[in-house]
Design a protein around this motif. Structure first.
Motif, PDB file in Angstrom:
ATOM      1  N   GLU A 117     -47.552  17.690 -39.839  1.00  0.00           N
ATOM      2  CA  GLU A 117     -48.243  18.845 -39.267  1.00  0.00           C
ATOM      3  C   GLU A 117     -48.381  19.963 -40.308  1.00  0.00           C
ATOM      4  N   ALA A 118     -49.591  20.504 -40.383  1.00  0.00           N
ATOM      5  CA  ALA A 118     -49.799  21.702 -41.193  1.00  0.00           C
ATOM      6  C   ALA A 118     -49.310  22.906 -40.390  1.00  0.00           C
ATOM      7  N   SER A 119     -48.938  23.963 -41.071  1.00  0.00           N
ATOM      8  CA  SER A 119     -48.502  25.171 -40.376  1.00  0.00           C
ATOM      9  C   SER A 119     -48.524  26.356 -41.337  1.00  0.00           C
ATOM     10  N   GLY A 120     -48.944  27.502 -40.839  1.00  0.00           N
ATOM     11  CA  GLY A 120     -48.863  28.745 -41.613  1.00  0.00           C
ATOM     12  C   GLY A 120     -49.352  28.628 -43.054  1.00  0.00           C
ATOM     13  N   PHE A 121     -50.576  28.196 -43.246  1.00  0.00           N
ATOM     14  CA  PHE A 121     -51.230  28.081 -44.554  1.00  0.00           C
ATOM     15  C   PHE A 121     -50.603  26.978 -45.431  1.00  0.00           C
ATOM     16  N   CYS A 122     -49.696  26.173 -44.888  1.00  0.00           N
ATOM     17  CA  CYS A 122     -49.015  25.136 -45.670  1.00  0.00           C
ATOM     18  C   CYS A 122     -49.356  23.751 -45.121  1.00  0.00           C
ATOM     19  N   TYR A 123     -49.657  22.813 -45.991  1.00  0.00           N
ATOM     20  CA  TYR A 123     -50.044  21.452 -45.574  1.00  0.00           C
ATOM     21  C   TYR A 123     -48.995  20.429 -46.003  1.00  0.00           C
ATOM     22  N   ILE A 124     -48.608  20.539 -47.270  1.00  0.00           N
ATOM     23  CA  ILE A 124     -47.588  19.654 -47.832  1.00  0.00           C
ATOM     24  C   ILE A 124     -46.382  20.530 -48.161  1.00  0.00           C
ATOM     25  N   ASN A 125     -45.198  20.073 -47.797  1.00  0.00           N
ATOM     26  CA  ASN A 125     -44.011  20.869 -48.073  1.00  0.00           C
ATOM     27  C   ASN A 125     -43.410  20.463 -49.425  1.00  0.00           C
ATOM     28  N   ASP A 126     -43.896  21.130 -50.461  1.00  0.00           N
ATOM     29  CA  ASP A 126     -43.430  20.830 -51.828  1.00  0.00           C
ATOM     30  C   ASP A 126     -41.942  21.136 -52.000  1.00  0.00           C
ATOM     31  N   ILE A 127     -41.435  22.063 -51.203  1.00  0.00           N
ATOM     32  CA  ILE A 127     -40.024  22.443 -51.328  1.00  0.00           C
ATOM     33  C   ILE A 127     -39.141  21.288 -50.861  1.00  0.00           C
ATOM     34  N   VAL A 128     -39.471  20.737 -49.691  1.00  0.00           N
ATOM     35  CA  VAL A 128     -38.702  19.602 -49.169  1.00  0.00           C
ATOM     36  C   VAL A 128     -38.764  18.441 -50.163  1.00  0.00           C
ATOM     37  N   LEU A 129     -39.955  18.177 -50.686  1.00  0.00           N
ATOM     38  CA  LEU A 129     -40.101  17.066 -51.646  1.00  0.00           C
ATOM     39  C   LEU A 129     -39.259  17.299 -52.903  1.00  0.00           C
ATOM     40  N   ALA A 130     -39.248  18.530 -53.394  1.00  0.00           N
ATOM     41  CA  ALA A 130     -38.465  18.838 -54.598  1.00  0.00           C
ATOM     42  C   ALA A 130     -36.967  18.722 -54.309  1.00  0.00           C
ATOM     43  N   ILE A 131     -36.544  19.198 -53.146  1.00  0.00           N
ATOM     44  CA  ILE A 131     -35.120  19.105 -52.789  1.00  0.00           C
ATOM     45  C   ILE A 131     -34.707  17.637 -52.649  1.00  0.00           C
ATOM     46  N   LEU A 132     -35.581  16.813 -52.045  1.00  0.00           N
ATOM     47  CA  LEU A 132     -35.266  15.381 -51.930  1.00  0.00           C
ATOM     48  C   LEU A 132     -35.067  14.756 -53.309  1.00  0.00           C
ATOM     49  N   GLN A 133     -35.864  15.174 -54.285  1.00  0.00           N
ATOM     50  CA  GLN A 133     -35.656  14.696 -55.661  1.00  0.00           C
ATOM     51  C   GLN A 133     -34.302  15.147 -56.187  1.00  0.00           C
ATOM     52  N   LEU A 134     -34.016  16.431 -56.024  1.00  0.00           N
ATOM     53  CA  LEU A 134     -32.740  16.966 -56.530  1.00  0.00           C
ATOM     54  C   LEU A 134     -31.551  16.247 -55.904  1.00  0.00           C
ATOM     55  N   LEU A 135     -31.689  15.875 -54.615  1.00  0.00           N
ATOM     56  CA  LEU A 135     -30.579  15.227 -53.906  1.00  0.00           C
ATOM     57  C   LEU A 135     -30.244  13.837 -54.462  1.00  0.00           C
ATOM     58  N   ARG A 136     -31.161  13.261 -55.235  1.00  0.00           N
ATOM     59  CA  ARG A 136     -30.860  11.960 -55.843  1.00  0.00           C
ATOM     60  C   ARG A 136     -29.734  12.086 -56.863  1.00  0.00           C
ATOM     61  N   TYR A 137     -29.600  13.264 -57.453  1.00  0.00           N
ATOM     62  CA  TYR A 137     -28.582  13.457 -58.488  1.00  0.00           C
ATOM     63  C   TYR A 137     -27.598  14.568 -58.173  1.00  0.00           C
ATOM     64  N   HIS A 138     -27.994  15.441 -57.260  1.00  0.00           N
ATOM     65  CA  HIS A 138     -27.144  16.598 -56.948  1.00  0.00           C
ATOM     66  C   HIS A 138     -26.509  16.446 -55.568  1.00  0.00           C
ATOM     67  N   PRO A 139     -25.188  16.567 -55.487  1.00  0.00           N
ATOM     68  CA  PRO A 139     -24.530  16.422 -54.181  1.00  0.00           C
ATOM     69  C   PRO A 139     -24.884  17.533 -53.189  1.00  0.00           C
ATOM     70  N   ARG A 140     -25.060  18.756 -53.668  1.00  0.00           N
ATOM     71  CA  ARG A 140     -25.325  19.886 -52.760  1.00  0.00           C
ATOM     72  C   ARG A 140     -26.392  20.804 -53.334  1.00  0.00           C
ATOM     73  N   VAL A 141     -27.430  21.056 -52.559  1.00  0.00           N
ATOM     74  CA  VAL A 141     -28.516  21.942 -52.983  1.00  0.00           C
ATOM     75  C   VAL A 141     -28.570  23.157 -52.059  1.00  0.00           C
ATOM     76  N   LEU A 142     -28.613  24.328 -52.655  1.00  0.00           N
ATOM     77  CA  LEU A 142     -28.783  25.563 -51.879  1.00  0.00           C
ATOM     78  C   LEU A 142     -30.234  26.003 -51.943  1.00  0.00           C
ATOM     79  N   TYR A 143     -30.813  26.262 -50.778  1.00  0.00           N
ATOM     80  CA  TYR A 143     -32.190  26.769 -50.691  1.00  0.00           C
ATOM     81  C   TYR A 143     -32.153  28.215 -50.204  1.00  0.00           C
ATOM     82  N   ILE A 144     -32.768  29.110 -50.972  1.00  0.00           N
ATOM     83  CA  ILE A 144     -32.822  30.532 -50.603  1.00  0.00           C
ATOM     84  C   ILE A 144     -34.287  30.943 -50.501  1.00  0.00           C
ATOM     85  N   ASP A 145     -34.625  31.674 -49.443  1.00  0.00           N
ATOM     86  CA  ASP A 145     -36.023  31.975 -49.120  1.00  0.00           C
ATOM     87  C   ASP A 145     -36.188  33.475 -48.843  1.00  0.00           C
ATOM     88  N   ILE A 146     -36.862  34.183 -49.790  1.00  0.00           N
ATOM     89  CA  ILE A 146     -37.040  35.635 -49.603  1.00  0.00           C
ATOM     90  C   ILE A 146     -38.481  36.017 -49.244  1.00  0.00           C
TER      91      ILE A 146
END
Ligand code: VJV
Ligand code: CA
Ligand code: ZN
Length: 397
Positions: free
Chosen positions: A147-176
């Motif tokens: 689902e698209a929402s609020g001017f966003c179609y693809i969630n690049d953040i989720v995709l990037a975090i999923l990549q990081l999780l392949r090697y990183h045990p814990r990822v912190l996401y901060i949103d300002i």
């Protein structure tokens, strides 16, 4: 431009592709990808590219997008155009296409480019080829699996975090960003391997997306691993930066993330067309600088921002500021990512100089007295901080 290589401890990579900027959501739509052109011109104008590794990004491929998104949704995005939209009549409401998220020419190219940039940036961090990776075209935090929402179609953040999780045990996401980072929170709602923290304007009925109250804390194994700081109109520099530091420091100390993703939505600035906070560029940048100083692999992303001249000022300032390790007291002026001090006078020769008048400064005052009165009392902010601390007691790093 004064750069001291001795104190430049961070390797910064800058992920950019001019192709993403040439897309239009529609004449009157507030999301204007050319704000990225303006940003890149200022970054180049200040000579910041000489202090970073700059990469021209490639589009993400469909398999990469399938790591998060649904096959049928991707198939739709790939095939739909303004001319054949009628053939997809049933899909439009299913995928939440409408005024906020219209179908425009080149929508697939636009989406795959900003997602590819975030994926490349994440991979630079994973390979230790960079300490701070920047993609101002990313940060599109509202997109859902199908689902698209609020001017966003693809969630690049989720995709990037999923990549990081392949090697990183814990990822912190901060949103300002001034809006709640709902899509990222939802994607990692029930895992303790990602902690999400969003600060935003919250008004259930009158401000998009209407989620992210303080009692929204994650579920299952992820209970207490989603943190939300609901704010009211008009928060000022001092209260925001103080609150941000008071929260982020214990979050990092308790959770011990091995990588951090920071969404730097520029709509939390004062005078933003859609926002309602009262922040100046230096205060927003102070939050980025504060996160940077923990020295963790850092993915810096864009997001909202609807007054293009200020979006570009902010992200240029934050690019400069991203690689330094100069203590604030010693930094004579402004240096966030690359540790470059950049002048308040904007570069003289810039193709878009007319957008920055009448002052032609990097730091015009943005907080408008009286426009949005600060409705966040000291007492209210203190109570929000206390609520966060209560959740952190459940976290073992
Ligand atoms: O408030 C909403 C949803 C509505 C329904 C759709 N109409 C157009 C607006 C009200 C309830 N949507 C928000 C979405 C904000 C997205 C923020 C994204 C980010 O910054 O967090 C990350 C990139 C909203 N606020 C303002 C508008 N939509 C808006 C949309 C338009 C518009 C004017 C305002 C769309 C088209 C046009 N004008 C021509
Ligand atoms: Ca936010
Ligand atoms: Zn926003």
């Amino acid at each position: 431009l004064g750069v001291n290589p001795q104190v430049n401890m961070f390797q910064v990579s800058y992920h950019h592709n001019a192709m993403a900027e040439n897309h239009h959501f529609g004449a009157a739509h507030p999301m204007k990808p050319w704000r990225l052109t303006l940003t890149n011109q200022l970054v180049l104008g200040y000579g910041l590219h000489e202090h970073m590794d700059t990469y021209s990004t490639r589009p993400a491929n469909e398999d990469e997008l399938k790591d998060f998104h649904g096959d049928d949704y991707l198939e739709f995005l790939k095939r739909v155009t303004p001319h054949n939209t009628q053939e997809f009549a049933n899909d439009l409401s299913k995928f939440n296409i409408g005024d906020d998220c219209p179908i425009f020419d080149g929508i697939w190219d636009y989406c795959s480019l900003y997602a590819g940039a975030s994926l490349d940036a994440a991979k630079k961090l994973i390979n230790h080829q960079s300490d701070i990776a920047i993609n101002w075209s990313g940060g599109l935090h509202h997109a859902k699996k199908s689902e698209a929402s609020g001017f966003c179609y693809i969630n690049d953040i989720v995709l990037a975090i999923l990549q990081l999780l392949r090697y990183h045990p814990r990822v912190l996401y901060i949103d300002i960003d001034v809006h709640h980072g709902d899509g990222v929170e939802q994607a990692f709602f029930s895992t303790d391997r990602v902690m999400t923290l969003s600060l935003h304007k919250y008004d259930k009925d009158n401000f998009f997306p209407g989620t992210g109250n303080w009692d929204d804390i994650g579920g299952g194994a992820g209970k207490h691993y989603a943190l939300n700081v609901p704010l009211k109109d008009g928060i000022d520099d001092e209260s925001y930066v103080r609150l941000f530091k008071q929260i982020v420091e214990p979050v990092i100390e308790k959770y011990c993330p091995t990588a951090v993703v920071l969404q730097c939505g520029a709509d939390s600035l004062g005078s933003d067309k859609l926002g309602c906070f009262n922040l100046n560029i230096k205060a927003h940048g102070a939050c980025v600088e504060f996160v940077k100083k923990f020295g963790l692999p850092l993915l810096v992303l864009g997001g909202g921002g609807y007054t293009p001249r200020n979006v570009s000022r902010l992200w240029t300032y934050e690019t400069a500021y991203t690689p330094s390790h100069i203590p604030m007291a010693n930094a004579s002026t402004n240096t966030i990512c690359v540790g470059a001090e950049i002048e308040d006078d904007l570069p003289a020769r810039s193709p878009y100089r007319e957008y920055f008048g009448p002052d032609y400064k990097l730091h015009p005052p943005l907080s408008k007295e009286g426009k949005y009165e600060n409705k966040n009392s000291k007492k209210y902010l203190e109570s929000m901080k206390t609520k966060i601390m209560e959740h952190l007691r459940f976290i073992d790093g």
